[in-house]
Enzyme design. Structure first.
Site, mmCIF file in Angstrom:
data_model
loop_
_atom_site.group_PDB
_atom_site.id
_atom_site.type_symbol
_atom_site.label_atom_id
_atom_site.label_comp_id
_atom_site.label_asym_id
_atom_site.label_seq_id
_atom_site.Cartn_x
_atom_site.Cartn_y
_atom_site.Cartn_z
ATOM 1 C CE1 TYR A 125 -3.597 2.698 0.891
ATOM 2 C CE2 TYR A 125 -1.840 3.596 2.246
ATOM 3 C CZ TYR A 125 -3.060 3.740 1.630
ATOM 4 O OH TYR A 125 -3.741 4.929 1.732
ATOM 5 C CD GLU A 213 -6.045 4.746 -0.985
ATOM 6 O OE1 GLU A 213 -5.993 4.777 0.255
ATOM 7 O OE2 GLU A 213 -7.109 4.588 -1.631
#
Length: 403
Positions: A125, A213
Site C-alpha cells: 500500500y 493512493e
C-alpha cells in the site's frame, strides 16, 4: 475533482509509472471484445472486471439486487459477458458510497497481474497527500496492502509508515530507498520500487493532486512494481492550469445540485439537515451553520454566494436549496462588506417573485453596508419574508420555523 481508475492510470503512464493495463468500456458488447483482446495479448488465465465509480471499497461492495461485487475475476468471454451485464447500469453500494450507492456507467477490463514467475507476489500500500499540520507532503505506506487496509490502520497502526517530503528539497533518493527497504524488497524489486516511488511522486506534483493512493501496489512474480489500482484526486483550484485534466470530469458521479451550483460560481455542499443556508463568505457560512445547530435545527447545505452576490446568483441559490425536500426553512445571512445589503435584498425580492409561491419560511439577516435600507426593502415588499439585523434575532426565527 475525483477521477476514475482508468483515467488516473492513463495520467500515471505519462509519468512513466507502471500500471496494470486494461480497457475501459461502457457496453456488454465492448466488454466481450475487450476481454478477447486482452486474452490474445497475454497468456494469463483470467482478466479482472472493475466497476468504475468515484468511491473505494469496490471489491467488497455489491450491486443492488444481486450478489455481484464491484470487482470480479472472469476466466472466459461468456463469464465476462455475464458479469458485465450484472454490473453495467447497476447501483454499486460500498462502504464509501453509503446506502444510496452509485450507478455504474463504465467498467475497466484489466489484465491479470498474478501470473506465474520465479518469486512470490506481494500486495503493498502507498499513498501521497498533504499533511496540513506539518505543511509538507507525506508518503504513507504499508506492507499490508489490499482490501483490508482500513482495518490495518485501525488495529495495527505500527504497520503504517510515513515519510515526509520537505517542499524545498522534494523527494530525496535516500527516502525512496528507505520506502523500498521498509517494504522488505531486494534485488530487482528494490530497484523497481525506488524508480516507481520517484516517478509516482513526480506524478503527484505534476497533476496538482491533493491525494494519490495506490492500493494495491503490487510486486509481481518477476519482481516488477506496478499500480494495480489507483485513486487520484485533483486540487480544484489548480484545474484552471490543467485543462486536459479538467476535461476528464465526470459530472454523473457528482451531486446534481452541486454541479448546478458550480455553473453559477456558487460554493455549495449538500448536507442532511432541514434549514437551507445562503451566506456570503466561508467563515460566516460556518458560523451560520453553528448557529442553526444551537437553535435546534440542522443545516441542509453549505452555500457561499461570494462577495459579488446579485439577483441571478441569489435566485440560483434559492432554486438549488428548494430542490431539497427536507428543507423546512431558509436562512439568508449576508454581511455587507464588498456587496451592499440593499443589493442583496433586491435580489431576494426579485428571486422570490420569479420563483413564485414559496411555502416555507424565509429568514433574511442583513448586516453591514446599507443594512437599514435593505431591511426596509424586505419589510415593504409584501413578501412572506422575515428580516433580522442581529444574529440572535435570526437564531430565534430559525428556532421558531423548525419547532
Amino acid at each position: 475533482m475525483n477521477l476514475h481508475e482508468y483515467q488516473a492510470k492513463e495520467l500515471l503512464k505519462k509519468f512513466n509509472v507502471p500500471v496494470q493495463e486494461g480497457i475501459s468500456v461502457d457496453s456488454v458488447m465492448a466488454a466481450e471484445e475487450a476481454y478477447r483482446q486482452i486474452k490474445s495479448e497475454t497468456n494469463s488465465k483470467f482478466a479482472v472486471i472493475k466497476a468504475q465509480i468515484h468511491a473505494g471499497g469496490r471489491g467488497k461492495g455489491k450491486i443492488v439486487g444481486s450478489e455481484q461485487r464491484g470487482v470480479q475475476v472472469v476466466k472466459s468471454a461468456e463469464e465476462a459477458i455475464e458479469v458485465a451485464k450484472n454490473i453495467l447500469g447497476g447501483t454499486l453500494v460500498t462502504i464509501q458510497t453509503g446506502p444510496a450507492g452509485k450507478k455504474v456507467n463504465k467498467i475497466f477490463i484489466a489484465k491479470d497481474a498474478y501470473y506465474d514467475g520465479p518469486s512470490p507476489t506481494k500486495e503493498l500500500y502507498l499513498s501521497i497527500l498533504l499533511d496540513r499540520a506539518k505543511g509538507q507532503n507525506v508518503i504513507m505506506y504499508s506492507t499490508e496492502g489490499g482490501m483490508d487496509i482500513e482495518e490495518v490502520a485501525h488495529s495495527t497502526p505500527e504497520k503504517i509508515f510515513k515519510e515526509w517530503i520537505h517542499p524545498s528539497g522534494g523527494l530525496l533518493p535516500f527516502q525512496a530507498r528507505k520506502i523500498a527497504f521498509n517494504f522488505g524488497l531486494s534485488g530487482d524489486a528494490f530497484k523497481s520500487c525506488v524508480k516507481f516511488v520517484t516517478n509516482l511522486y513526480n506524478a503527484y506534483l505534476g497533476t496538482d493532486a491533493s491525494m494519490l493512493e495506490i492500493n494495491p501496489l503490487f510486486k509481481t512474480s518477476d519482481n516488477k512494481i506496478i499500480a494495480v489500482d489507483c485513486k487520484l484526486n485533483i486540487d480544484d483550484s489548480a484545474l484552471m492550469r490543467r485543462p486536459e485534466i479538467a476535461a476528464l470530469r465526470d459530472v454523473t458521479e457528482e451531486d446534481p445540485t452541486e454541479v448546478e451550483a458550480g455553473q453559477y460560481n456558487l460554493n455549495f455542499v449538500k448536507l442532511d439537515g432541514n434549514v437551507g443556508c445562503m451566506v456570503n463568505g466561508a467563515g460566516l457560512a460556518m458560523a451560520t451553520m453553528d448557529m442553526i445547530k444551537l437553535s435546534g435545527g440542522d443545516p441542509a447545505n453549505f452555500l457561499d454566494v461570494g462577495g459579488t452576490a446579485n439577483a441571478e446568483t441569489v435566485e440560483a441559490g434559492f432554486r438549488i436549496i428548494l430542490k431539497d425536500p427536507n428543507v423546512k426553512a431558509i436562512l439568508i445571512n449576508i454581511f455587507g462588506g464588498i456587496v451592499r445589503c440593499d443589493r442583496v435584498a433586491a435580489g431576494v425580492i426579485e428571486a422570490f417573485n420569479k420563483l413564485g409561491n414559496i411555502e416555507i419560511p424565509i429568514i433574511v439577516r442583513l448586516q453591514g453596508t446599507n443594512a437599514a435600507e435593505a431591511k426596509k426593502l424586505i419589510d415593504e415588499s409584501g413578501l412572506k419574508v422575515e428580516s433580522a439585523i442581529l444574529l440572535s434575532e435570526a437564531a430565534a426565527l430559525v428556532k421558531k420555523a423548525v419547532a
